[in-house]
Scaffold this motif. Sequence first.
Motif, PDB file in Angstrom:
ATOM      1  N   GLN A 100       0.856  -1.188   0.000  1.00 22.57           N
ATOM      2  CA  GLN A 100       0.000   0.000   0.000  1.00 22.57           C
ATOM      3  C   GLN A 100       0.896   1.245   0.000  1.00 22.57           C
ATOM      4  O   GLN A 100       1.717   1.414   0.898  1.00 22.57           O
ATOM      5  N   VAL A 101       0.728   2.099  -1.002  1.00 24.49           N
ATOM      6  CA  VAL A 101       1.487   3.348  -1.075  1.00 24.49           C
ATOM      7  C   VAL A 101       0.495   4.496  -1.095  1.00 24.49           C
ATOM      8  O   VAL A 101      -0.473   4.483  -1.865  1.00 24.49           O
ATOM      9  N   GLN A 102       0.736   5.491  -0.246  1.00 23.32           N
ATOM     10  CA  GLN A 102      -0.183   6.619  -0.112  1.00 23.32           C
ATOM     11  C   GLN A 102       0.550   7.926  -0.386  1.00 23.32           C
ATOM     12  O   GLN A 102       1.725   8.074  -0.027  1.00 23.32           O
ATOM     13  N   LEU A 103      -0.178   8.850  -0.999  1.00 23.27           N
ATOM     14  CA  LEU A 103       0.329  10.179  -1.309  1.00 23.27           C
ATOM     15  C   LEU A 103      -0.617  11.205  -0.722  1.00 23.27           C
ATOM     16  O   LEU A 103      -1.844  11.084  -0.851  1.00 23.27           O
ATOM     17  N   HIS A 104      -0.066  12.207  -0.071  1.00 20.65           N
ATOM     18  CA  HIS A 104      -0.841  13.373   0.355  1.00 20.65           C
ATOM     19  C   HIS A 104      -0.076  14.599  -0.130  1.00 20.65           C
ATOM     20  O   HIS A 104       1.120  14.744   0.148  1.00 20.65           O
ATOM     21  N   SER A 130      -4.057   6.650  -3.085  1.00 25.34           N
ATOM     22  CA  SER A 130      -3.555   5.417  -2.510  1.00 25.34           C
ATOM     23  C   SER A 130      -3.566   4.352  -3.598  1.00 25.34           C
ATOM     24  O   SER A 130      -4.536   4.248  -4.350  1.00 25.34           O
ATOM     25  N   VAL A 131      -2.493   3.586  -3.702  1.00 22.28           N
ATOM     26  CA  VAL A 131      -2.414   2.518  -4.696  1.00 22.28           C
ATOM     27  C   VAL A 131      -2.023   1.228  -3.987  1.00 22.28           C
ATOM     28  O   VAL A 131      -1.231   1.221  -3.050  1.00 22.28           O
ATOM     29  N   ARG A 138      -4.055  -3.485  -9.662  1.00 24.29           N
ATOM     30  CA  ARG A 138      -3.376  -2.315  -9.120  1.00 24.29           C
ATOM     31  C   ARG A 138      -4.343  -1.144  -8.906  1.00 24.29           C
ATOM     32  O   ARG A 138      -4.265  -0.111  -9.548  1.00 24.29           O
ATOM     33  N   PRO A 139      -5.280  -1.291  -7.967  1.00 25.43           N
ATOM     34  CA  PRO A 139      -6.306  -0.271  -7.761  1.00 25.43           C
ATOM     35  C   PRO A 139      -5.766   1.001  -7.109  1.00 25.43           C
ATOM     36  O   PRO A 139      -4.872   0.954  -6.266  1.00 25.43           O
ATOM     37  N   LEU A 151     -13.481  16.114  -6.056  1.00 27.65           N
ATOM     38  CA  LEU A 151     -13.377  15.023  -7.023  1.00 27.65           C
ATOM     39  C   LEU A 151     -12.862  13.805  -6.284  1.00 27.65           C
ATOM     40  O   LEU A 151     -11.795  13.847  -5.662  1.00 27.65           O
ATOM     41  N   GLU A 152     -13.627  12.715  -6.337  1.00 28.84           N
ATOM     42  CA  GLU A 152     -13.211  11.470  -5.702  1.00 28.84           C
ATOM     43  C   GLU A 152     -13.429  10.332  -6.670  1.00 28.84           C
ATOM     44  O   GLU A 152     -14.370  10.376  -7.480  1.00 28.84           O
ATOM     45  N   GLY A 153     -12.572   9.329  -6.603  1.00 26.54           N
ATOM     46  CA  GLY A 153     -12.753   8.224  -7.517  1.00 26.54           C
ATOM     47  C   GLY A 153     -11.826   7.060  -7.262  1.00 26.54           C
ATOM     48  O   GLY A 153     -11.036   7.053  -6.315  1.00 26.54           O
ATOM     49  N   THR A 154     -11.964   6.092  -8.156  1.00 27.22           N
ATOM     50  CA  THR A 154     -11.136   4.893  -8.133  1.00 27.22           C
ATOM     51  C   THR A 154     -10.676   4.599  -9.552  1.00 27.22           C
ATOM     52  O   THR A 154     -11.293   5.042 -10.530  1.00 27.22           O
TER      53      THR A 154
END
Length: 176
Positions: A100-104, A130-131, A138-139, A151-154
């Motif tokens: 799990q990799v997260q970006l802020h 987050s990926v 690879r969501p 804006l939110e999405g997947t």
Amino acid sequence: VNGPKDKLGTQVGLTAGPLTASVSGTVDLTHQAADLAVKANAPAMTPAAGISWQSVLVDATVHGPFTKPDAKGTVQIASLSAGGARIGALAADVNGNAGQVQLHATVSNLDIPGSRPDLLAADPVTLDASVRLDAPDRPVTFAVHHKLLSLEGTAKTQGTQQVQAHLVLPDLSPLA
């Protein structure tokens, strides 16, 4: 790059005027893993016509398999101008563990080309993403927020690629 495929010693150094950048560590192509440190630092520069910044700092480490890295990094840029856009400041943090990799990231004082360049400047724009690198599709989940939009999405970034997003514009009058 030096060594066998399972332990490639990697050293990259870049100097362009006062800008310095480096990548050091090892890459294991056989087992698809890395142990790298990435660093960059630059004071105020104008490296090309229409591109300038006040300062740039990059500091990141990646350790482990490509699909499950332990990653930690930060990017800070002050007063970036490029392509007719201007950012007062960009601050981004990346953290990863066990796939799990997260970006802020936060962008402040954003001016964009067009008839209302300061439309987004009054409030910060935030990005959270987050990926899941170890999943077959690879969501990615993402969210961009500003007072004028949400804006939110997947997304699925491997295999059959697709994006689903939901955009909310709470008040259209500033956009008209």
